[in-house]
Design an enzyme around this catalytic site. Structure first.
Site, mmCIF file in Angstrom:
data_model
loop_
_atom_site.group_PDB
_atom_site.id
_atom_site.type_symbol
_atom_site.label_atom_id
_atom_site.label_comp_id
_atom_site.label_asym_id
_atom_site.label_seq_id
_atom_site.Cartn_x
_atom_site.Cartn_y
_atom_site.Cartn_z
ATOM 1 N N ASP A 85 0.828 -1.213 0.000
ATOM 2 C CA ASP A 85 0.000 0.000 0.000
ATOM 3 C C ASP A 85 0.863 1.265 0.000
ATOM 4 O OD1 ASP A 85 0.940 -0.304 2.597
ATOM 5 O OD2 ASP A 85 -1.013 -0.663 3.481
ATOM 6 N N ASN A 156 -7.753 -1.707 13.818
ATOM 7 C CA ASN A 156 -9.149 -2.012 13.478
ATOM 8 C C ASN A 156 -9.253 -3.289 12.638
ATOM 9 O OD1 ASN A 156 -8.149 -1.228 11.036
ATOM 10 N ND2 ASN A 156 -9.521 0.502 10.716
ATOM 11 N N HIS A 158 -7.478 -3.970 9.901
ATOM 12 C CA HIS A 158 -7.220 -3.843 8.455
ATOM 13 C C HIS A 158 -5.949 -4.576 8.050
ATOM 14 C CE1 HIS A 158 -4.915 0.266 8.864
ATOM 15 N NE2 HIS A 158 -4.053 -0.713 8.820
ATOM 16 N N GLU A 163 -9.759 -1.491 4.645
ATOM 17 C CA GLU A 163 -10.399 -1.089 5.890
ATOM 18 C C GLU A 163 -11.681 -1.892 6.123
ATOM 19 O OE1 GLU A 163 -8.729 0.678 7.780
ATOM 20 O OE2 GLU A 163 -8.055 2.593 6.963
HETATM 21 C C1 GLP Z 1 -0.694 0.822 8.382
HETATM 22 C C2 GLP Z 1 -0.335 0.010 7.117
HETATM 23 C C3 GLP Z 1 -0.517 -1.462 7.341
HETATM 24 C C4 GLP Z 1 0.131 -1.832 8.655
HETATM 25 C C5 GLP Z 1 -0.643 -1.227 9.779
HETATM 26 C C6 GLP Z 1 -0.052 -1.482 11.158
HETATM 27 O O1 GLP Z 1 -1.908 1.450 8.281
HETATM 28 N N1 GLP Z 1 -1.057 0.395 5.962
HETATM 29 O O2 GLP Z 1 0.024 -2.167 6.237
HETATM 30 O O3 GLP Z 1 0.116 -3.236 8.791
HETATM 31 O O4 GLP Z 1 -0.830 0.157 9.595
HETATM 32 O O5 GLP Z 1 0.946 -0.546 11.479
HETATM 33 P P1 GLP Z 1 1.994 -0.735 12.640
HETATM 34 O O6 GLP Z 1 2.853 -1.871 12.231
HETATM 35 O O7 GLP Z 1 2.754 0.550 12.714
HETATM 36 O O8 GLP Z 1 1.198 -1.043 13.869
#
Ligand code: GLP
Length: 270
Positions: A85, A156, A158, A163
Site C-alpha cells: 500500500d 481495526n 485492516h 479497511e
Molecule cells: C498501516 C499500514 C498497514 C500496517 C498497519 C499497522 O496502516 N497500511 O500495512 O500493517 O498500519 O501498522 P503498525 O505496524 O505501525 O502497527
C-alpha cells in the site's frame, strides 16, 4: 544465529499461530522464513516474488534480512517485491511515504534491482487510479504470483489499507488493488507520523484482498496489547469484511500468525 522458537504454537481454522517471547524473536523467525523462501525459489526457478508491508511492526524483519545480506548469506539479485500500500496523494520523496520507508529500511541496503521493487505510486493521476490498481495486479500475476506475503494488522483489523466495510463476503474476497478512503482509526494512528491528524492523507492505494489471498504463503505479524482485539477478532470472530484480518481464514494460502504474548492475549479463551 538459529531462528528463535515460539514458546507456544497451535492452529486455528488451518492457520498456524506461533507465540514468541517477544517481538524481536517473532521478527527474526519471520525474516528467516522469508530468507528461506528466497533461497528455495531462486535455486528452483531463478526468482522469488515477495509481497512486503510497512508500519512499525516489520522494521526488525528488514533489519535481520539486511544483516543476512551483509554477512554474505542472502542475495536479493533474483527477487521482485510488491508492497501492499501507499498513501494517496504522496510524493515518493516524502519521508512519510511508504516508498521512502522501503528505500530506507530495505531497498537501499540490499542488492535488489531498482526495477524490481514495486510500491503503489502515490503520484498516479487521479483519473488513472482504478486502471493503475488493475495494472498492479497484472504485474504480480505476470511475475507468476507472490511466493510469500508479509502482513501487519491495523488496530481495526485492516490488512494493507483494506479497511473494515459492510461488503458481503464474496465481494470482499474479490476486492482488487484499488484506491480507498482511510478509516478514522487509521488516520488517528498515523497522526504521530504526520505531525497531526490534519496532515494525514485521507486516501490510499492498497493491494486488494484477492491478490493478498492469492499469495502462496502469508505471514501475519502483530505485537503489543493494542493489537489483541484485532488478532482475536480476526482468528476467533465471524469471517467478515468488518474485520479484514478474518478474510485470511477461508481456505486458501498457508497462513502463519506470528505474535507476541500481548497480541495473543485474547486467544486464550479458545
Ligand atoms: C498501516 C499500514 C498497514 C500496517 C498497519 C499497522 O496502516 N497500511 O500495512 O500493517 O498500519 O501498522 P503498525 O505496524 O505501525 O502497527
Amino acid at each position: 544465529m538459529p531462528a528463535p522458537k515460539p514458546s507456544r504454537s497451535f492452529s486455528i481454522d488451518g492457520a498456524s499461530v506461533l507465540v514468541f517471547d517477544d517481538k524481536i524473536d517473532a521478527c527474526s523467525a519471520a525474516a528467516d522464513r522469508i530468507a528461506a523462501v528466497i533461497r528455495d525459489r531462486v535455486s528452483a526457478s531463478g526468482k522469488a516474488v515477495l509481497g512486503l508491508a510497512t508500519g512499525s511492526t516489520p522494521v526488525p524483519v528488514y533489519d535481520r534480512l539486511v544483516e543476512e545480506h551483509r554477512a554474505g548469506r542472502l542475495s536479493f539479485a533474483g527477487v521482485s517485491t510488491f508492497n501492499l500500500d501507499e498513501y494517496y496523494p504522496i510524493s515518493p520523496l516524502d519521508p512519510q511515504s511508504y516508498r521512502f520507508y522501503m528505500d530506507r529500511h530495505l531497498f537501499s541496503r540490499v542488492d535488489l534491482a531498482p526495477n524490481r521493487s514495486h510500491v503503489p505510486d502515490g503520484t498516479v493521476p487521479e483519473a488513472a487510479l482504478e486502471a493503475y490498481g488493475r495494472a498492479y495486479d497484472g504485474w504480480i500475476e505476470g511475475e507468476g504470483g507472490l511466493d510469500l506475503q508479509l502482513l501487519g494488522l491495523g488496530r481495526n483489523g485492516h490488512i494493507g489499507f483494506n479497511e473494515p466495510t459492510e461488503l458481503d463476503l464474496d465481494r470482499a474476497l474479490a476486492l482488487p488493488t484499488r484506491p480507498v478512503k482511510l478509516h478514522p482509526t487509521t488516520i488517528a494512528d498515523a497522526a504521530k507520523d504526520f505531525g497531526g491528524e490534519e496532515h494525514v492523507p485521507r486516501r490510499a492505494l492498497t493491494m486488494g484482498i484477492a491478490p493478498i489471498r492469492s499469495a502462496r504463503e502469508i505471514l501475519v505479524l502483530a505485537f503489543g496489547p493494542n493489537k489483541a482485539g484485532a488478532v482475536s477478532g480476526s482468528l476467533l470472530g465471524e469471517v467478515s469484511a468488518r474485520v479484514p484480518g478474518s478474510l485470511l481464514r477461508p481456505a486458501g494460502p498457508r497462513v502463519t500468525w506470528m505474535l507476541d504474548p500481548e497480541a495473543a492475549a485474547g486467544l486464550d479463551r479458545r
